[in-house]
Scaffold this motif. Structure first.
Motif, short mmCIF file in Angstrom:
data_model
loop_
_atom_site.label_atom_id
_atom_site.label_comp_id
_atom_site.label_asym_id
_atom_site.label_seq_id
_atom_site.Cartn_x
_atom_site.Cartn_y
_atom_site.Cartn_z
N ARG A 66 6.19 6.57 -31.50
CA ARG A 66 5.22 5.47 -31.52
C ARG A 66 3.91 5.82 -32.20
NH1 ARG A 66 1.75 8.68 -28.73
NH2 ARG A 66 1.86 8.56 -26.47
N GLY A 67 3.86 6.99 -32.86
CA GLY A 67 2.62 7.42 -33.52
C GLY A 67 1.61 7.92 -32.51
N ARG A 68 0.46 8.35 -33.04
CA ARG A 68 -0.59 8.86 -32.17
C ARG A 68 -1.28 7.69 -31.47
NH1 ARG A 68 -1.16 13.75 -32.44
NH2 ARG A 68 -1.04 14.08 -34.68
N GLN A 69 -1.55 7.87 -30.19
CA GLN A 69 -2.19 6.84 -29.38
C GLN A 69 -3.46 7.42 -28.73
OE1 GLN A 69 -1.02 3.58 -29.12
NE2 GLN A 69 0.36 4.29 -30.73
N PRO A 70 -4.43 6.58 -28.36
CA PRO A 70 -5.65 7.08 -27.73
C PRO A 70 -5.40 7.94 -26.49
CG PRO A 70 -5.92 4.78 -28.36
CD PRO A 70 -4.48 5.13 -28.59
N SER A 77 -4.70 18.47 -25.98
CA SER A 77 -5.71 18.59 -27.04
C SER A 77 -5.06 19.04 -28.36
CB SER A 77 -6.77 19.62 -26.63
OG SER A 77 -6.21 20.93 -26.65
N GLY A 78 -5.75 18.77 -29.44
CA GLY A 78 -5.29 19.24 -30.75
C GLY A 78 -5.23 20.76 -30.79
#
Length: 171
Positions: A66-70, A77-78
């Protein structure tokens, strides 16, 4: 025409074939002298294995679906993703890593989020194509299937680490 009379059996065989091809790729560059070599020091540790599984499950079951979401920044974390991505070198110094407790929390948060979101995915979307890694089918469904295979691969490594650390095998 397929030699299988059962689609389910054919799907299971595809999973066996995938596992065999992966195993052969791991063996392809091994020298004869490596077959019975026992390294004095390992190349990984439990923290990296579990952190890597969390990062991979996020990638396979959430991001690729679904892609990156908030909400993702609250899950992981990245910096965590980068530390445990494929190809990273496990750092044996605890002070350079998240604690084991924090790694487990991320591991559980990712799984809980996947368990919440996956049932809501539209069945037709599961047939959409994706690039490797996947298992069985080059689709979003294949990404889900690969997540299970990938975890089993690392579970084997975790099992070996347990034994090297003096723990009994889990029955």
């Amino acid at each position: 025409m397929s030699m299988f009379q059962s689609t389910r059996l054919e799907q299971a065989w595809r999973q066996v074939q995938f596992a065999r091809e992966y195993t052969l790729s791991l063996l392809a560059d091994m020298e004869p002298g490596d077959w019975f070599r026992q390294p004095a020091e390992g190349v990984t540790h439990l923290a990296w294995q579990v952190g890597h599984l969390a990062m991979a499950e996020y990638g396979l079951l959430l991001f690729r679906q679904r892609g990156r979401q908030p909400v993702d920044s609250e899950i992981m974390s990245g910096k965590f993703r980068k530390a445990f991505s494929k190809g990273t070198t496990p750092d044996p110094h605890p002070e350079n890593n998240p604690s084991g407790d924090e790694i487990l929390k991320v591991f559980h948060r990712v799984h809980a989020q996947a368990a919440e979101e996956l049932p809501r995915f539209d069945d037709a979307q599961l047939d959409e194509p994706i690039d490797m890694p996947y298992a069985v089918y080059p689709t979003r469904l294949g990404s889900v299937l690969f997540c299970a295979h990938h975890e089993m691969l690392h579970a084997g490594q975790i099992g070996l680490l347990r034994r090297l650390l003096g723990k009994a095998p889990v029955r």
